[in-house]
Design a protein around this motif. Structure first.
Motif, PDB file in Angstrom:
ATOM      1  N   ALA A  56       0.826  -1.207   0.000  1.00  0.00           N
ATOM      2  CA  ALA A  56       0.000   0.000   0.000  1.00  0.00           C
ATOM      3  C   ALA A  56       0.859   1.256   0.000  1.00  0.00           C
ATOM      4  O   ALA A  56       2.039   1.222   0.378  1.00  0.00           O
ATOM      5  N   ALA A  57       0.238   2.348  -0.384  1.00  0.00           N
ATOM      6  CA  ALA A  57       0.872   3.656  -0.203  1.00  0.00           C
ATOM      7  C   ALA A  57       0.736   4.057   1.267  1.00  0.00           C
ATOM      8  O   ALA A  57      -0.278   3.782   1.905  1.00  0.00           O
ATOM      9  N   ALA A  58       1.770   4.696   1.785  1.00  0.00           N
ATOM     10  CA  ALA A  58       1.735   5.208   3.159  1.00  0.00           C
ATOM     11  C   ALA A  58       1.914   6.714   3.105  1.00  0.00           C
ATOM     12  O   ALA A  58       2.855   7.211   2.468  1.00  0.00           O
ATOM     13  N   ASP A  63       0.235  15.727   7.458  1.00  0.00           N
ATOM     14  CA  ASP A  63       0.269  16.661   6.327  1.00  0.00           C
ATOM     15  C   ASP A  63       0.061  15.990   4.973  1.00  0.00           C
ATOM     16  O   ASP A  63       0.157  16.655   3.939  1.00  0.00           O
ATOM     17  N   GLY A  64      -0.216  14.680   4.956  1.00  0.00           N
ATOM     18  CA  GLY A  64      -0.454  13.990   3.690  1.00  0.00           C
ATOM     19  C   GLY A  64       0.806  13.702   2.898  1.00  0.00           C
ATOM     20  O   GLY A  64       0.718  13.212   1.766  1.00  0.00           O
ATOM     21  N   ASP A  65       1.977  13.982   3.468  1.00  0.00           N
ATOM     22  CA  ASP A  65       3.223  13.748   2.746  1.00  0.00           C
ATOM     23  C   ASP A  65       3.373  12.261   2.422  1.00  0.00           C
ATOM     24  O   ASP A  65       3.084  11.406   3.269  1.00  0.00           O
ATOM     25  N   PHE A  66       3.827  11.931   1.211  1.00  0.00           N
ATOM     26  CA  PHE A  66       4.027  10.541   0.804  1.00  0.00           C
ATOM     27  C   PHE A  66       5.246   9.981   1.525  1.00  0.00           C
ATOM     28  O   PHE A  66       6.347  10.521   1.416  1.00  0.00           O
ATOM     29  N   VAL A  67       5.038   8.902   2.268  1.00  0.00           N
ATOM     30  CA  VAL A  67       6.102   8.308   3.079  1.00  0.00           C
ATOM     31  C   VAL A  67       6.745   7.130   2.357  1.00  0.00           C
ATOM     32  O   VAL A  67       7.963   6.941   2.433  1.00  0.00           O
ATOM     33  N   GLY A  68       5.946   6.337   1.640  1.00  0.00           N
ATOM     34  CA  GLY A  68       6.503   5.183   0.940  1.00  0.00           C
ATOM     35  C   GLY A  68       5.486   4.087   0.770  1.00  0.00           C
ATOM     36  O   GLY A  68       4.278   4.360   0.688  1.00  0.00           O
ATOM     37  N   MET A  69       5.993   2.869   0.727  1.00  0.00           N
ATOM     38  CA  MET A  69       5.163   1.688   0.459  1.00  0.00           C
ATOM     39  C   MET A  69       5.362   0.684   1.593  1.00  0.00           C
ATOM     40  O   MET A  69       6.508   0.346   1.928  1.00  0.00           O
ATOM     41  N   VAL A  70       4.280   0.240   2.179  1.00  0.00           N
ATOM     42  CA  VAL A  70       4.327  -0.818   3.197  1.00  0.00           C
ATOM     43  C   VAL A  70       3.058  -1.643   3.026  1.00  0.00           C
ATOM     44  O   VAL A  70       1.974  -1.071   2.850  1.00  0.00           O
ATOM     45  N   GLY A  71       3.194  -2.951   3.087  1.00  0.00           N
ATOM     46  CA  GLY A  71       1.970  -3.741   2.982  1.00  0.00           C
ATOM     47  C   GLY A  71       2.213  -5.227   2.916  1.00  0.00           C
ATOM     48  O   GLY A  71       3.318  -5.720   3.177  1.00  0.00           O
ATOM     49  N   LEU A  72       1.151  -5.906   2.586  1.00  0.00           N
ATOM     50  CA  LEU A  72       1.144  -7.362   2.436  1.00  0.00           C
ATOM     51  C   LEU A  72       0.906  -7.692   0.973  1.00  0.00           C
ATOM     52  O   LEU A  72       0.152  -6.989   0.292  1.00  0.00           O
ATOM     53  N   GLN A  73       1.514  -8.768   0.493  1.00  0.00           N
ATOM     54  CA  GLN A  73       1.137  -9.248  -0.842  1.00  0.00           C
ATOM     55  C   GLN A  73       1.384 -10.741  -0.945  1.00  0.00           C
ATOM     56  O   GLN A  73       2.222 -11.303  -0.233  1.00  0.00           O
ATOM     57  N   ARG A  74       0.625 -11.364  -1.817  1.00  0.00           N
ATOM     58  CA  ARG A  74       0.834 -12.778  -2.074  1.00  0.00           C
ATOM     59  C   ARG A  74       2.150 -12.954  -2.825  1.00  0.00           C
ATOM     60  O   ARG A  74       2.508 -12.146  -3.676  1.00  0.00           O
ATOM     61  N   PHE A  75       2.862 -14.034  -2.467  1.00  0.00           N
ATOM     62  CA  PHE A  75       4.118 -14.376  -3.142  1.00  0.00           C
ATOM     63  C   PHE A  75       4.004 -15.826  -3.581  1.00  0.00           C
ATOM     64  O   PHE A  75       3.640 -16.689  -2.771  1.00  0.00           O
ATOM     65  N   ALA A  76       4.267 -16.073  -4.846  1.00  0.00           N
ATOM     66  CA  ALA A  76       4.047 -17.415  -5.390  1.00  0.00           C
ATOM     67  C   ALA A  76       4.968 -18.450  -4.774  1.00  0.00           C
ATOM     68  O   ALA A  76       4.655 -19.638  -4.754  1.00  0.00           O
ATOM     69  N   GLY A  77       6.111 -17.982  -4.255  1.00  0.00           N
ATOM     70  CA  GLY A  77       7.048 -18.893  -3.630  1.00  0.00           C
ATOM     71  C   GLY A  77       8.140 -19.307  -4.588  1.00  0.00           C
ATOM     72  O   GLY A  77       7.961 -19.324  -5.805  1.00  0.00           O
ATOM     73  N   VAL A  78       9.295 -19.620  -4.012  1.00  0.00           N
ATOM     74  CA  VAL A  78      10.455 -20.099  -4.769  1.00  0.00           C
ATOM     75  C   VAL A  78      11.116 -21.163  -3.920  1.00  0.00           C
ATOM     76  O   VAL A  78      11.388 -20.932  -2.729  1.00  0.00           O
TER      77      VAL A  78
END
Ligand SMILES: CC(C)(COP(=O)(O)OP(=O)(O)OC[C@H]1O[C@@H](n2cnc3c(N)ncnc32)[C@H](O)[C@@H]1OP(=O)(O)O)[C@@H](O)C(=O)NCCC(=O)NCCS
Length: 168
Positions: A56-58, A63-78
């Motif tokens: 997600a966007a953080a 002040d609404g300043d863009f901080v970065g990206m943090v979140g969860l996502q599916r990973f197919a695996g290796v």
């Protein structure tokens, strides 16, 4: 959307593209072009549509300043790391050293276990990424060396060190 003490974690908006491209040109190796950064946002939004969650966007609540990206996502695996849900973070340099990745990561772990009902959440990074490994430790994730793997898209990083936290 999730709100923490200092952050709003949300889906991507057009106003995020420029600051995310600046972040990806600065803190990522190899640096991403603006087109690659924009394409990443498109892929993340497709994941949001398909899975109901993604990195997600953080933004900073104050002040609404863009901080970065943090979140969860599916990973197919290796290899020894099979299909899983990973937690990840990538912040603009000016927002390092304030606890934002840990604050957002904690909220995503709560969401993953409490709302999504996941059994475990993993994180992985290369041995040299001390800052990311420190976030994993601060979040109470434990090493799971049996599932370390080499990513076929980035073999030069060497084995990626897997950490996990399981549902209570
Ligand atoms: C990995 C990354 C997100 C870590 O960011 P970070 O700011 O170091 O991590 P946190 O948000 O957990 O902040 C912790 C730091 O903030 C400090 N801090 C300040 N105020 C704080 C607060 N209120 N709460 C917690 N920590 C606070 C901590 O002491 C710690 O500082 P230290 O590293 O000097 O010990 C960042 O380095 C990054 O974006 N790197 C590039 C992308 C990347 O490698 N991503 C991971 C790929 S696997």
């Amino acid at each position: 959307m999730i709100e923490t003490e200092r952050l709003r974690l949300r889906r991507w908006e057009a106003r995020d593209l420029a600051p995310f491209a600046a972040l990806n040109a600065d803190v990522w190796t190899p640096p991403l072009s603006a087109a690659q950064s924009d394409a990443m946002v498109d892929r993340l939004e497709a994941r949001w549509a398909a899975d109901g969650f993604a990195f997600a966007a953080a933004e900073r609540l104050a002040d609404g300043d863009f901080v970065g990206m943090v979140g969860l996502q599916r990973f197919a695996g290796v290899g020894p790391l099979g299909p899983c849900v990973e937690i990840g973070w990538r912040l603009a340099r000016e927002h390092w050293g304030r606890g934002f990745a840990t604050e957002a990561g904690r909220a995503w772990l709560e969401y993953g276990f409490g709302t999504l009902g996941l059994g475990e959440i993993v994180a992985f990074t290369e041995a040299g990424n001390a800052a990311s490994l420190a976030v994993m430790r601060r979040l109470g994730m434990r090493r799971e060396p049996a599932r370390d793997f080499v990513h076929p898209d980035a073999p030069e990083l060497g084995p990626l060190l897997v950490h996990l936290v399981a549902a209570a």
